[in-house]
Design a protein around this motif. Structure first.
Motif, PDB file in Angstrom:
ATOM      1  N   ASN A 142       0.874  -1.171   0.000  1.00 24.92           N
ATOM      2  CA  ASN A 142       0.000   0.000   0.000  1.00 24.92           C
ATOM      3  C   ASN A 142       0.908   1.216   0.000  1.00 24.92           C
ATOM      4  N   PRO A 143       0.941   1.977  -1.095  1.00 22.00           N
ATOM      5  CA  PRO A 143      -0.030   2.076  -2.194  1.00 22.00           C
ATOM      6  C   PRO A 143       0.414   1.439  -3.510  1.00 22.00           C
ATOM      7  N   THR A 144       1.609   0.853  -3.556  1.00 21.02           N
ATOM      8  CA  THR A 144       2.205   0.506  -4.849  1.00 21.02           C
ATOM      9  C   THR A 144       1.665  -0.786  -5.437  1.00 21.02           C
ATOM     10  N   GLY A 145       1.136  -1.686  -4.612  1.00 19.63           N
ATOM     11  CA  GLY A 145       0.667  -2.978  -5.094  1.00 19.63           C
ATOM     12  C   GLY A 145       1.771  -3.977  -5.369  1.00 19.63           C
ATOM     13  N   ALA A 146       3.017  -3.637  -5.037  1.00 17.91           N
ATOM     14  CA  ALA A 146       4.136  -4.552  -5.290  1.00 17.91           C
ATOM     15  C   ALA A 146       4.076  -5.756  -4.365  1.00 17.91           C
ATOM     16  N   VAL A 147       4.462  -6.922  -4.878  1.00 19.55           N
ATOM     17  CA  VAL A 147       4.424  -8.179  -4.129  1.00 19.55           C
ATOM     18  C   VAL A 147       5.850  -8.674  -3.907  1.00 19.55           C
ATOM     19  N   MET A 148       6.165  -9.038  -2.676  1.00 22.78           N
ATOM     20  CA  MET A 148       7.484  -9.582  -2.375  1.00 22.78           C
ATOM     21  C   MET A 148       7.629 -10.979  -2.951  1.00 22.78           C
ATOM     22  N   LYS A 149       8.851 -11.312  -3.334  1.00 18.63           N
ATOM     23  CA  LYS A 149       9.162 -12.624  -3.892  1.00 18.63           C
ATOM     24  C   LYS A 149       9.899 -13.461  -2.843  1.00 18.63           C
ATOM     25  N   LEU A 150      10.064 -14.757  -3.132  1.00 18.28           N
ATOM     26  CA  LEU A 150      10.708 -15.648  -2.176  1.00 18.28           C
ATOM     27  C   LEU A 150      12.090 -15.147  -1.799  1.00 18.28           C
ATOM     28  N   GLU A 151      12.854 -14.642  -2.780  1.00 16.81           N
ATOM     29  CA  GLU A 151      14.199 -14.172  -2.473  1.00 16.81           C
ATOM     30  C   GLU A 151      14.183 -12.955  -1.540  1.00 16.81           C
ATOM     31  N   ASP A 152      13.125 -12.125  -1.628  1.00 14.60           N
ATOM     32  CA  ASP A 152      13.004 -10.989  -0.707  1.00 14.60           C
ATOM     33  C   ASP A 152      12.779 -11.491   0.718  1.00 14.60           C
ATOM     34  N   PHE A 153      11.845 -12.434   0.868  1.00 10.57           N
ATOM     35  CA  PHE A 153      11.581 -12.988   2.191  1.00 10.57           C
ATOM     36  C   PHE A 153      12.822 -13.688   2.751  1.00 10.57           C
TER      37      PHE A 153
END
Length: 400
Positions: free
Chosen positions: A179-190
Motif C-alpha cells: 500500500n499504495p504501490t501494489g508490489a508483491v514480495m518474492k521468495l528471495e526478498d523474504f
C-alpha cells in the motif's frame, strides 16, 4: 501526556481535507471518492446471517484468545491459502484474533520494542501505511524508511541498508502487496529479510491485508509464512503476519482479522492484549468463522476488481503513466509535472473526483518517493470507477 504524541504527524486524510478546503467542485457532478481504501462491494450474506444468529453472544464476555473454532477456521484458511505443511500451524499456539489489522499492527510494536536499548529503530517501506510510523514513535523507537520506487520495482533494497541501521533495528514492517504501490514480495526478498533478522536479532511484521486481491488465479501473492515453509522454517521464528477480512471479504466495519506466527511472539502478544482489553465480540467471531471458511465470495470479489482495473486502465493508459499493480486495489500513477498536491486539488475542484497525493503517504528519506504520484483506490462500483476515469482523462487532456 506521553511526549511522543508530539511526534505524530497529521493523518493523510486530515491533510487531504485541508488541501480541498476552499475549493468549489461543480455541483452537477456527483462526488466520486478514490482516495480511501474502503471496500464498497456488498458484504457476504452468510456473514451477516452468522452475526444475526450469534446475537445471544452479547451476554457473554469474550476471551482475548478468541473461540477455538475461530482459531481453527483461521488455521485451516492459512494452510489452504499458503500451502503450509499439515500440522505445522497450531491454532492454540500460533494464532490470535484481532480487531482489524490496524489496531494489531500498532499494538504489536508496543509489545515488541525494548525502549531501554539505545536508539531503537522500526524499519518501514516508504511510501507506507502511517500506522507503522505512529506505532514506532509511541513505542519509544524511531522510524527508518526504505524507499520503494519504480527503479527498485517498489520493493526495498535491503542490501543497501548499512549494518549500523540493522544493528539498531528491533522491528521490520513489510507490506505485501504494498500500500499504495501494489508490489508483491518474492521468495528471495523474504529469504533475505529472514537472514537479516537472524543475523541482527529483530522481528518481522508482515502486513498482508491485501493478499486476496490479485489478478492471476494461478499465482496468488506469496506470504511470509508460505516463504518460511518453503525455506524449511516451520517454527516461523521471528515472524508475525497480519490478515484482515476488511479487503478480502468487504467487511471493513466488522473490524476482524488475525495475527499469526512465532509461538513465543504470540504468547507475549497475548499477555499484552490481555491487559490491552481488545477481545473480539463473540458475534463478530462467529461471523468471521463464516467468512474464513468460504472462498466463493472472495473469488467473486477478485473478478469485480479485475473488471474495474481493465476498464480504468483502458481509459487512462494512454494519457497517464500508470500500470496494473502486482496485486491490491490501488493505482499508483505518476502525474504530469510532478505536483501531486496540485493535481489532487484541481481534479477535485474541476471534476469532483478525490484522489490522495502520494507525498501524504511518504516521508523525506533521500527524497520523497510518493511525490509526483497519486493513489487511486478502485473501491467504488464499476460504473463509478469508469465515470471517475473518464473525468480524470478529461482533466489530464485539458492540460496537454
Amino acid at each position: 501526556m506521553n511526549p511522543h504524541l508530539q511526534d505524530l504527524q497529521p493523518y493523510p486524510f486530515e491533510r487531504l481535507a485541508a488541501l480541498k478546503a476552499g475549493t468549489t467542485p461543480p455541483a452537477h457532478l456527483r462526488h466520486i471518492a478514490l482516495s480511501i481504501g474502503e471496500p464498497k462491494h456488498a458484504a457476504p450474506a452468510m456473514v451477516e446471517q452468522a452475526m444475526i444468529n450469534a446475537i445471544g453472544g452479547l451476554s457473554v464476555y469474550p476471551t482475548t484468545k478468541g473461540l477455538p473454532e475461530l482459531r481453527q477456521a483461521i488455521a485451516g484458511w492459512l494452510q489452504r491459502r499458503f500451502k503450509l505443511t499439515e500440522g505445522s500451524l497450531d491454532a492454540e499456539r500460533h494464532i490470535l484474533p484481532v480487531n482489524g489489522t490496524r489496531e494489531a499492527l500498532f499494538a504489536f510494536a508496543q509489545a515488541c520494542i525494548d525502549s531501554s536499548q539505545p536508539e531503537p529503530l522500526v524499519l518501514s517501506p516508504n511510501p507506507f501505511y502511517q500506522i507503522y510510523e505512529g506505532a514506532a514513535f509511541l513505542a519509544g523507537a524511531k522510524p527508518y524508511f526504505l524507499n520503494c520506487t519504480a527503479e527498485n520495482q517498489y520493493r526495498p533494497d535491503y542490501d543497501a541498508i548499512p549494518a549500523e541501521i540493522w544493528q539498531r533495528c528491533q522491528l521490520l514492517f513489510l507490506c505485501t502487496p504494498g500500500n499504495p504501490t501494489g508490489a508483491v514480495m518474492k521468495l528471495e526478498d523474504f529469504a533475505r529479510v529472514l537472514e537479516l533478522a537472524d543475523q541482527y536479532d529483530f522481528v518481522i511484521a508482515s502486513d498482508e491485508c491485501y493478499s486476496e486481491i490479485y489478478f492471476d488465479e494461478q499465482q496468488p501473492p506469496m506470504g511470509l509464512l508460505e516463504a518460511c515453509a518453503k525455506l524449511g522454517r516451520h517454527d516461523y521464528s521471528r515472524c508475525a503476519v497480519f490478515h484482515s477480512l476488511s479487503k478480502r471479504s468487504n467487511l471493513p466495519g466488522l473490524r476482524s482479522g488475525f495475527v499469526a506466527g512465532d509461538a513465543e511472539l504470540m504468547t507475549a502478544f497475548l499477555r499484552y492484549r490481555t491487559y490491552h482489553g481488545c477481545a473480539m465480540p463473540v458475534q463478530v467471531q462467529q461471523a468471521s468463522i463464516a467468512a474464513w471458511d468460504d472462498e466463493q465470495h472472495v473469488e467473486q470479489n477478485r473478478d469485480l476488481y479485475r473488471r474495474k482495473f481493465d476498464a480504468v486502465l483502458d481509459i487512462l493508459g494512454d494519457v497517464m503513466t500508470v500500470s496494473r499493480p502486482d496485486a491490491g486495489f490501488y493505482l499508483w500513477p505518476q502525474v504530469a509535472g510532478g505536483d501531486d498536491e496540485a493535481f489532487a486539488r484541481d481534479l477535485f475542484n474541476e471534476q469532483h473526483v478525490t484522489v490522495l497525493p502520494g507525498r501524504y503517504l511518504s516521508r523525506e528519506a533521500d527524497g520523497i518517493p510518493g511525490a509526483g504520484h497519486v493513489r487511486m483506490a478502485l473501491v467504488a462500483t464499476l460504473e463509478e470507477c469508469v465515470e471517475a476515469a473518464q473525468r480524470i482523462r478529461r482533466f489530464v487532456e485539458s492540460r496537454l
